[in-house]
Scaffold this active site. Structure first.
Site, PDB file in Angstrom:
ATOM      1  N   TYR A 145       0.843  -1.194   0.000  1.00 26.67           N
ATOM      2  CA  TYR A 145       0.000   0.000   0.000  1.00 26.67           C
ATOM      3  C   TYR A 145       0.881   1.247   0.000  1.00 26.67           C
ATOM      4  O   TYR A 145       1.780   1.384   0.825  1.00 26.67           O
ATOM      5  CB  TYR A 145      -0.893  -0.011   1.244  1.00 26.67           C
ATOM      6  CG  TYR A 145      -1.782   1.203   1.397  1.00 26.67           C
ATOM      7  CD1 TYR A 145      -2.964   1.316   0.683  1.00 26.67           C
ATOM      8  CD2 TYR A 145      -1.441   2.227   2.283  1.00 26.67           C
ATOM      9  CE1 TYR A 145      -3.798   2.422   0.832  1.00 26.67           C
ATOM     10  CE2 TYR A 145      -2.266   3.334   2.444  1.00 26.67           C
ATOM     11  CZ  TYR A 145      -3.432   3.427   1.712  1.00 26.67           C
ATOM     12  OH  TYR A 145      -4.252   4.524   1.857  1.00 26.67           O
ATOM     13  N   ASP A 245       9.266   2.939   0.297  1.00 26.51           N
ATOM     14  CA  ASP A 245       8.179   3.585   1.025  1.00 26.51           C
ATOM     15  C   ASP A 245       8.286   3.144   2.478  1.00 26.51           C
ATOM     16  O   ASP A 245       7.861   2.062   2.854  1.00 26.51           O
ATOM     17  CB  ASP A 245       6.832   3.181   0.421  1.00 26.51           C
ATOM     18  CG  ASP A 245       5.654   3.847   1.122  1.00 26.51           C
ATOM     19  OD1 ASP A 245       5.860   4.489   2.171  1.00 26.51           O
ATOM     20  OD2 ASP A 245       4.515   3.711   0.627  1.00 26.51           O
ATOM     21  N   LYS A 273       4.157   8.516   9.553  1.00 29.03           N
ATOM     22  CA  LYS A 273       3.759   7.813  10.775  1.00 29.03           C
ATOM     23  C   LYS A 273       4.658   8.096  11.979  1.00 29.03           C
ATOM     24  O   LYS A 273       4.513   9.113  12.630  1.00 29.03           O
ATOM     25  CB  LYS A 273       3.597   6.325  10.495  1.00 29.03           C
ATOM     26  CG  LYS A 273       2.401   6.033   9.561  1.00 29.03           C
ATOM     27  CD  LYS A 273       2.016   4.592   9.574  1.00 29.03           C
ATOM     28  CE  LYS A 273       0.887   4.299   8.565  1.00 29.03           C
ATOM     29  NZ  LYS A 273      -0.414   4.816   8.960  1.00 29.03           N
TER      30      LYS A 273
END
Length: 431
Positions: A145, A245, A273
Site C-alpha cells: 500500500y 516507502d 507515521k
C-alpha cells in the site's frame, strides 16, 4: 475477566453519522467489530473510550504513536512552539532542525522535503523519479500500500482469482470511482521474486520501482536474503530508480528505518507515521542531485501545510527520542515478549498461525501454517476468525487492528504486555 461493552460508542457513531459520512473521517476506521469506537482521552499505551473503558492500544493511531499517547517531552515541545506561531507560509528554525535530524539518521537522506501525509510524499517521489529518468512506468508489488490516490491504489488486496497469473498479475483497483486510466503507467509484480523483477526491468522503460522494504500493511514479510540488494543493482543496470516507502518501517525498524536495518540504501525514500508521534508529517528524502530537481529542475512539489510549526516541533522531539542509544533494542525486546506470548497462547489452543515481528511491529496471520514470502502467501489467512479474535480481545480491554497488525510503543511496559497476553489466553478460547 468481566467483558466490556460499547453501547455508548455505537450511539455516538449513530449521532455523528448525521454530520460525518458513516460517522467517521476515514474508511479505514470502518468495518471493525462491534463498530467504530469513540474516545475521550489517551495516555501512554492506553485509550479511554466514551463508555468509560480503558483499552490497551495496539492501533497506536494506525502506527504513528511509537512513543505512546501524549508523551510529555513531545507535548511540551509542541506547546512551546505555539508561542511562536502556527503556519508561516515560510520557513522556520524547527523545520531546518527536523530536516537535519532526518539527514543525520537516514542513509539515503542528503536533502528532505516535508509533506502532509505518506500518500502525498509517495506522489512527490513518483513525480521525481519520472522526471529524473524521463520515463513514465512504475513497478509496484501485490499487497503493498502506497496511499489512497488513484494511480497507486491497485492490487492492494486482490482475491486470488482477480489477481490472475503470478508471473503477470492483473492490476486490480481497490475502490469504486478510480479512474480506469490510472493504472496505465503501473506494472504489478509479486514481491520477493528477483527473477521476475529483473526480467521486467530489462525492457528499459521503467522509471522507478516502489516497495515497502519490509511488507507491513498486508503482513509482516521480510525481504528474502539478497532481494533488496539485487533490486537496487538491477534498477541501476537498467536506468531505473528504487524507492523505499518507509511510511511504516521508518524510524520504527531502526532509527534510520528499514534501509539501516537491512543495510540497503535506495535512491529515494518516503517517511511518515512514527516520524512525529501522531502529528501530521511526512517526508521525501534522497541524494542532493535528485532532490534538487524540486528546487531547480522543474519538478513541482507543494502543500499549504507542509512543515507546519507544531508538526515540526513534534518531529524534532520524536526523532531525538527514537535515535537515543538503546531505544530500538528496548522496543524490540518488548515486541518479542508480546510475540512469544501471543504465539504460545495460540499454540496452547492448537490454533494454527504464522507470526512475524520487527521492532515495534507484530503481525498475526491466523490460519497460516508457513511464513509467507509475498502477498499471495497471505491469502490463506482466516480473516473472519481473526476478526472474531480481535472482538474477543476488545471485550477484554485490548484493541488490535483486524488486518493482523499490532503496533507496539515504548510505553508498553512488561506489566502491560503481560496483561495483554493474559487477555489473549482468554480470548483464544472464545474462537
Amino acid at each position: 475477566m468481566d467483558q466490556l461493552t460499547f453501547g455508548k460508542s455505537a450511539n455516538f457513531i449513530s449521532d455523528a453519522s448525521q454530520y460525518l459520512a458513516g460517522g467517521v473521517s476515514s474508511n479505514f476506521r470502518l468495518g471493525m467489530l462491534p463498530g467504530p469506537l469513540a474516545f475521550e482521552k489517551a495516555e501512554g499505551p492506553f485509550l479511554h473510550d466514551v463508555d468509560g473503558n480503558r483499552l490497551i492500544d495496539y492501533y497506536l493511531g494506525m502506527g504513528p504513536m511509537i512513543l505512546g499517547h501524549n508523551p510529555e517531552n513531545v507535548t511540551k515541545k509542541v506547546a512551546e512552539s505555539l508561542n511562536t506561531g502556527i503556519l508561516f507560509g515560510g520557513q522556520s528554525h524547527l523545520e531546518v532542525e527536523a530536516a537535519k535530524l532526518v539527514c543525520d539518521l537516514v542513509p539515503v537522506a542528503e536533502r528532505v522535503r516535508f509533506s502532509g501525509s505518506g500518500s502525498e510524499a509517495v506522489q512527490g517521489a513518483l513525480r521525481l523519479v519520472r522526471a529524473a529518468t524521463n520515463r513514465t512506468k512504475i513497478i509496484k508489488f501485490e499487497g503493498q500500500y502506497h496511499g489512497w490516490f488513484d494511480n497507486v491504489l491497485w492490487s492492494n488486496a486482490p482475491s486470488r482469482d482477480a489477481a490472475g497469473e503470478r508471473s503477470n498479475p492483473n492490476a486490480v483497483p481497490l475502490s469504486k470511482g478510480q479512474e480506469a486510466s490510472a493504472d496505465s503507467g503501473l506494472v504489478i509484480l509479486p514481491w520477493n521474486d528477483i527473477a521476475l523483477l529483473k526480467e521486467r526491468l530489462a525492457r528499459g522503460d521503467i522509471a522507478g520501482v516502489i516497495m515497502e522494504p519490509a511488507m507491513c500493511n498486508s503482513g509482516a514479510i521480510s525481504p528474502e536474503p539478497g532481494f533488496l540488494e539485487a533490486a537496487k543493482e538491477t534498477c541501476e543496470k537498467n536506468g531505473s530508480l528504487l524507492i523505499f516507502d518507509e511510511t511504516i518501517t521508518g524510524f520504527r525498524l531502526a532509527a534510520g528505518g528499514a534501509q539501516e536495518r537491512f543495510g540497503v540504501t535506495p535512491h529515494i525514500a518516503t517517511f511518515a507515521k512514527a516520524m512525529a508521534n501522531g502529528y501530521q508529517v511526512a517526508a521525501i528524502t534522497g541524494p542532493a542531485n535528485l532532490m534538487e530537481l524540486f528546487a531547480s529542475g522543474g519538478v513541482l512539489h507543494g502543500g499549504t501545510y507542509n512543515s507546519q510549526v507544531q508538526s515540526m516541533a513534534a518531529a524534532v522531539e520524536t526523532l531525538k527520542t527514537v535515535s537515543a542509544p538503546g531505544f530500538h533494542s528496548a522496543l524490540e525486546a518488548k515486541t518479542l515478549k508480546l510475540h512469544e506470548g501471543v504465539e504460545k497462547a495460540l499454540r496452547d489452543q492448537n490454533i494454527t498461525a504464522s507470526l512475524n515481528s520487527y521492532s515495534g511491529f507484530l503481525h498475526v496471520g491466523l490460519g497460516l501454517a508457513e511464513k509467507p514470502k509475498d502477498y499471495r502467501g497471505l491469502l490463506g489467512i482466516d480473516k473472519p476468525r481473526y476478526a472474531q479474535l480481535c472482538h474477543e480481545l476488545l471485550k477484554r480491554g485490548v484493541r488490535t487492528l483486524e488486518r493482523g497488525a499490532w503496533f507496539v510503543s515504548s510505553t508498553h511496559t512488561d506489566d502491560v504486555i503481560e496483561e495483554t497476553i493474559a487477555a489473549v489466553q482468554e480470548a483464544v478460547r472464545g474462537i
